[in-house]
Design an enzyme around this catalytic site. Structure first.
Site, short mmCIF file in Angstrom:
data_model
loop_
_atom_site.label_atom_id
_atom_site.label_comp_id
_atom_site.label_asym_id
_atom_site.label_seq_id
_atom_site.Cartn_x
_atom_site.Cartn_y
_atom_site.Cartn_z
N TYR A 1 0.82 -1.21 0.00
CA TYR A 1 0.00 0.00 0.00
C TYR A 1 0.86 1.25 0.00
O TYR A 1 2.07 1.19 0.19
CB TYR A 1 -0.95 0.00 1.20
N ARG B 1 8.12 4.03 -4.72
CA ARG B 1 8.26 3.04 -3.65
C ARG B 1 7.27 1.90 -3.84
O ARG B 1 7.59 0.73 -3.56
CB ARG B 1 8.07 3.71 -2.28
N ARG C 1 -7.38 -20.74 -1.74
CA ARG C 1 -6.36 -20.57 -0.70
C ARG C 1 -5.22 -21.58 -0.85
O ARG C 1 -5.43 -22.79 -0.80
CB ARG C 1 -6.98 -20.68 0.68
N LYS D 1 6.52 -2.17 1.91
CA LYS D 1 5.35 -1.57 2.57
C LYS D 1 4.12 -2.47 2.42
O LYS D 1 3.22 -2.20 1.62
CB LYS D 1 5.09 -0.17 2.00
N1 PMP Z 1 7.61 3.81 8.96
C1 PMP Z 1 6.48 3.07 8.99
C2 PMP Z 1 6.49 1.75 9.67
C3 PMP Z 1 5.31 3.55 8.37
O1 PMP Z 1 4.18 2.81 8.38
C4 PMP Z 1 5.32 4.83 7.75
C5 PMP Z 1 4.09 5.42 7.12
N2 PMP Z 1 3.37 4.55 6.34
C6 PMP Z 1 6.52 5.56 7.77
C7 PMP Z 1 7.64 5.01 8.37
C8 PMP Z 1 6.60 6.91 7.12
O2 PMP Z 1 6.67 6.80 5.73
P1 PMP Z 1 6.13 7.97 4.79
O3 PMP Z 1 6.89 9.19 5.17
O4 PMP Z 1 6.45 7.50 3.43
O5 PMP Z 1 4.68 8.10 5.08
#
Ligand code: PMP
Length: 285
Positions: free
Chosen positions: A33, A52, A100, A147
């Site tokens: 995400y 990203r 699944r 992410k």
């Molecule tokens: N670290 C973690 C674990 C996060 O979840 C986030 C935000 N999603 C960030 C750092 C900050 O990333 P960004 O500046 O890209 O929002």
């Protein structure tokens, strides 16, 4: 609430926004995400978020159902349809529905959903007084640079912080702070150096982090990318967090110990100011 939500190429009212119970995002947290902030109806740092996203997808061998250009067009249409002036656009891609099985499906049909959330970003009440954080063990997996929507450990950390009367948790591994539950963590040393953990698989490579470090250097604020301990953080002059949805927020207490004089520090306030100024000047409408 009557939001318009994007689901696989369609803009539908919130109650009609549905995905399959067989979606691997639901069954395996097999999805990634991004959260892009919206200021003055425009997207902040969105190209970096989409870059990203591409990287996260690549690390998981997952295909995107839409090109970056198509995603941007849909994000903008969603902002317009929801009349969003300030807040965030959330975007999620999963490997899609399949019977699944731990193995990836041979012919995946990825799911792409997006929705908006209204949120005061500039007049965030937390910016004025700062937040308290508590430290918790970092229970997450070893690829925090990807992410993914596997956010249970982060969610547990956040809830533990709220239960302790704090605003967020700083996660700790081998004695060093990794990051906040959904943000990057920083301290400012007595010498005025902004310190945040170096990049690696242990943290998410924050888009706001990259912007804040670039702006710091441009404004001749010294920066060091290295790990710091909880002890060092507690004796720092300032502490702060950054994320797309909070920009820069001061941290004024760590595990009940006051940082500096207990008020948002001068460098932190300056970083928030220059970040917002730069974001405002470069939004993509
Ligand atoms: N670290 C973690 C674990 C996060 O979840 C986030 C935000 N999603 C960030 C750092 C900050 O990333 P960004 O500046 O890209 O929002």
């Amino acid at each position: 609430m009557s939001r318009i939500v994007y689901v696989n190429g369609r803009f539908v009212p919130e109650p009609e926004a549905r995905v399959s119970v067989f979606d691997r995002g639901f069954l395996f947290a097999d999805g990634v995400y991004e959260v892009s902030s919206v200021l003055d109806r425009g997207l902040v740092d969105n190209a970096a978020h989409l870059a990203r996203l591409e990287r996260s997808l690549g690390e998981l061998g997952m295909a995107s159902p839409a090109s970056p250009e198509e995603i941007v067009r849909a994000q903008k249409e969603l902002i317009a349809r929801n009349d969003l002036d300030e807040g965030v656009v959330y975007l999620q891609i999963t490997r899609g529905p399949a019977d699944r099985d731990f193995a990836y499906p041979a012919e995946p049909e990825p799911t792409l959903v997006m929705f908006t959330q209204e949120k005061p970003l500039v007049d965030n009440p937390l910016a004025a007084h700062g937040i308290a954080v508590v430290t918790v063990p970092d229970l997450r997996w070893k690829r925090r640079d990807v992410k993914t929507v596997g956010l249970l450990a982060a969610s547990m950390a956040k809830q533990a912080a709220l239960d302790a009367g704090a605003g967020d948790a700083w996660m700790v591994e081998d004695g060093f702070v990794t990051e906040g539950s959904s943000n990057n963590a920083y301290i400012v040393t007595g010498g005025g150096v902004v310190v945040t953990r170096h990049l690696g698989n242990e943290i998410l490579h924050g888009i706001t982090r990259a912007a804040v470090l670039r702006l710091s250097r441009e404004h001749r604020i010294a920066v060091e990318e290295r790990a710091f301990t909880v002890e060092e953080a507690k004796s720092a002059t300032e502490a702060l967090i950054t994320s797309a949805s909070s920009f820069v927020i001061p941290v004024v207490r760590i595990d009940g110990e006051t940082i500096g004089d207990g008020r948002p520090g001068a460098i932190t306030r300056r970083l928030r100011e220059i970040y917002i100024e730069s974001a405002r000047a470069s939004v993509d409408r």
